[in-house]
Design a protein around this motif. Structure first.
Motif, PDB file in Angstrom:
ATOM      1  N   ARG A 127      65.265  19.764  64.718  1.00  0.00           N
ATOM      2  CA  ARG A 127      64.345  20.025  65.830  1.00  0.00           C
ATOM      3  C   ARG A 127      64.265  18.826  66.760  1.00  0.00           C
ATOM      4  O   ARG A 127      63.198  18.281  67.027  1.00  0.00           O
ATOM      5  N   GLY A 186      65.414  18.930  69.984  1.00  0.00           N
ATOM      6  CA  GLY A 186      65.458  19.369  71.378  1.00  0.00           C
ATOM      7  C   GLY A 186      66.530  20.391  71.656  1.00  0.00           C
ATOM      8  O   GLY A 186      66.308  21.354  72.396  1.00  0.00           O
ATOM      9  N   GLU A 228      57.646  28.510  60.869  1.00  0.00           N
ATOM     10  CA  GLU A 228      57.210  27.286  61.547  1.00  0.00           C
ATOM     11  C   GLU A 228      56.260  26.480  60.672  1.00  0.00           C
ATOM     12  O   GLU A 228      56.291  25.240  60.682  1.00  0.00           O
ATOM     13  N   ARG A 236      53.131  15.378  66.503  1.00  0.00           N
ATOM     14  CA  ARG A 236      53.988  16.556  66.317  1.00  0.00           C
ATOM     15  C   ARG A 236      53.198  17.724  65.754  1.00  0.00           C
ATOM     16  O   ARG A 236      53.378  18.879  66.188  1.00  0.00           O
ATOM     17  N   TRP A 275      52.343  21.516  67.297  1.00  0.00           N
ATOM     18  CA  TRP A 275      52.583  22.760  66.563  1.00  0.00           C
ATOM     19  C   TRP A 275      51.323  23.623  66.516  1.00  0.00           C
ATOM     20  O   TRP A 275      51.382  24.832  66.755  1.00  0.00           O
ATOM     21  N   SER A 323      58.206  20.866  66.733  1.00  0.00           N
ATOM     22  CA  SER A 323      59.296  20.094  67.297  1.00  0.00           C
ATOM     23  C   SER A 323      59.077  18.637  66.973  1.00  0.00           C
ATOM     24  O   SER A 323      57.935  18.164  66.884  1.00  0.00           O
TER      25      SER A 323
END
Length: 329
Positions: free
Chosen positions: A249, A251, A278, A314, A318, A325
């Motif tokens: 993750r 990009g 996720e 991060r 989320w 990401s």
């Protein structure tokens, strides 16, 4: 000076006597021993008097028990014998065990040591589309093999059915965080734990590697080879995919798509909702941040609090967007 106060080079040298004692217990006449990695655990490359090279792994921060090491090494041996997945071949100690425990005066305790054959070739490191696709296919082969393999009598593997894999929670009491940061960690933990509980309810588990990223892969004979089974345990195949996805993750979505496509070439992709996937990816961030807080390794200790704040950024993204990401605007 205590071990925790030593710099990285001094820590490695302080561990060398334990590594040499372990090599002797495995029957190796050491001609040369050089450190190749001092991170979560410590690995030495060992050349013996017969010209053979081995990877000797000292469980510096490992939570593995002798029973876990016996299962890890047994699985490695069976993979090497029964599949075309390229893995190191584990070595037994002179007494027949897959690991030895040796005293480490520097740490003030014993350490668990395993040895396996040396895998030639460069580390895969950052995965491009082709290497990610190869990893997907390799993972599917491992899952297929693991469906019908169980640890032999006297060995065991932990259940990987919660975000921290059974480790003590250090995040909730981490120093220096403000109320907002603590709230982010608490909400992230709750959402990840809920996904783990729901996905594991009544599910059939199998051995999974649980740490498949570029640092544990080598290019060996033009193919991806897998090593470092120290984190393996009973889990869901989708967890292996989510852990690998975490490291992709950065990009560019192409390598992760290639990972899933490679897996699907050999096995059906696990059925899981996008939100739960996720959550499994984000749970990796919780586990890594928590592990650094407990590390004795000098470089990792220095990074632990800065990395925790990176993790919070991060995780906050989320929670806000629903997509994890490692790139935070």
């Amino acid at each position: 000076m205590g071990y925790d106060d030593l710099d990285e080079a001094m820590q490695v040298e302080a561990l060398r006597p334990a590594a040499l004692a372990a090599a002797d217990a495995f029957g190796l006449e050491v001609a040369r021993m050089e450190p190749v990695l001092h991170g979560y655990n410590t690995t030495f490359a060992v050349d013996d008097e017969r010209g053979r090279r081995f990877a000797l792994r000292v469980g510096t921060n490992s939570h593995s028990t002798p029973a876990h090491a016996a299962a890890q090494q047994s699985w490695l041996a069976d993979i090497a014998e029964r599949t075309d997945v390229r893995v190191p071949e584990p070595l037994r100690a002179l007494d027949g065990r897959w690991s030895v425990e040796v005293d480490s005066p520097a740490l003030g305790r014993s350490v668990l040591v395993t040895i396996a054959s040396w895998l030639e070739g460069p580390d895969a490191r950052e995965l491009d589309e082709e290497s990610a696709r190869q990893l997907g296919r390799t993972m599917a082969r491992l899952h297929e093999h693991a469906e019908h393999w169980r640890p032999p009598e006297g060995s065991s593997l932990p259940r990987l059915d919660a975000p921290l894999f059974g480790d003590a929670d250090l995040l909730s009491e981490a120093p220096g965080l403000d109320p907002r940061e603590r709230s982010v960690l608490a909400e992230a933990w709750e959402r990840a734990a809920d996904a783990f509980e729901r996905l594991h309810r009544g599910a059939a588990l199998r051995p999974i590697h649980a740490d498949l990223h570029g640092g544990n892969l080598k290019w060996h004979g033009g193919r991806v080879a897998v090593f470092d089974f120290d984190d393996c345990g009973f889990g869901l195949p989708v967890l292996d995919l989510a852990i690998s996805a975490f490291y992709l993750r950065g990009g560019d979505p192409a390598p992760e798509r290639a990972l899933l496509a490679g897996y699907a070439e050999l096995a059906p992709l696990p059925e899981v909702s996008p939100a739960d996937f996720e959550a499994l990816v984000a749970a990796r961030q919780l586990l890594l941040a928590n592990a650094l807080l407990s590390s004795t390794t000098a470089s990792l200790r220095a990074e632990s609090l800065p990395y925790l704040r990176t993790s919070i950024g991060r995780l906050e993204q989320w929670l806000r967007t629903g997509a994890f990401s490692r790139v935070v605007p």
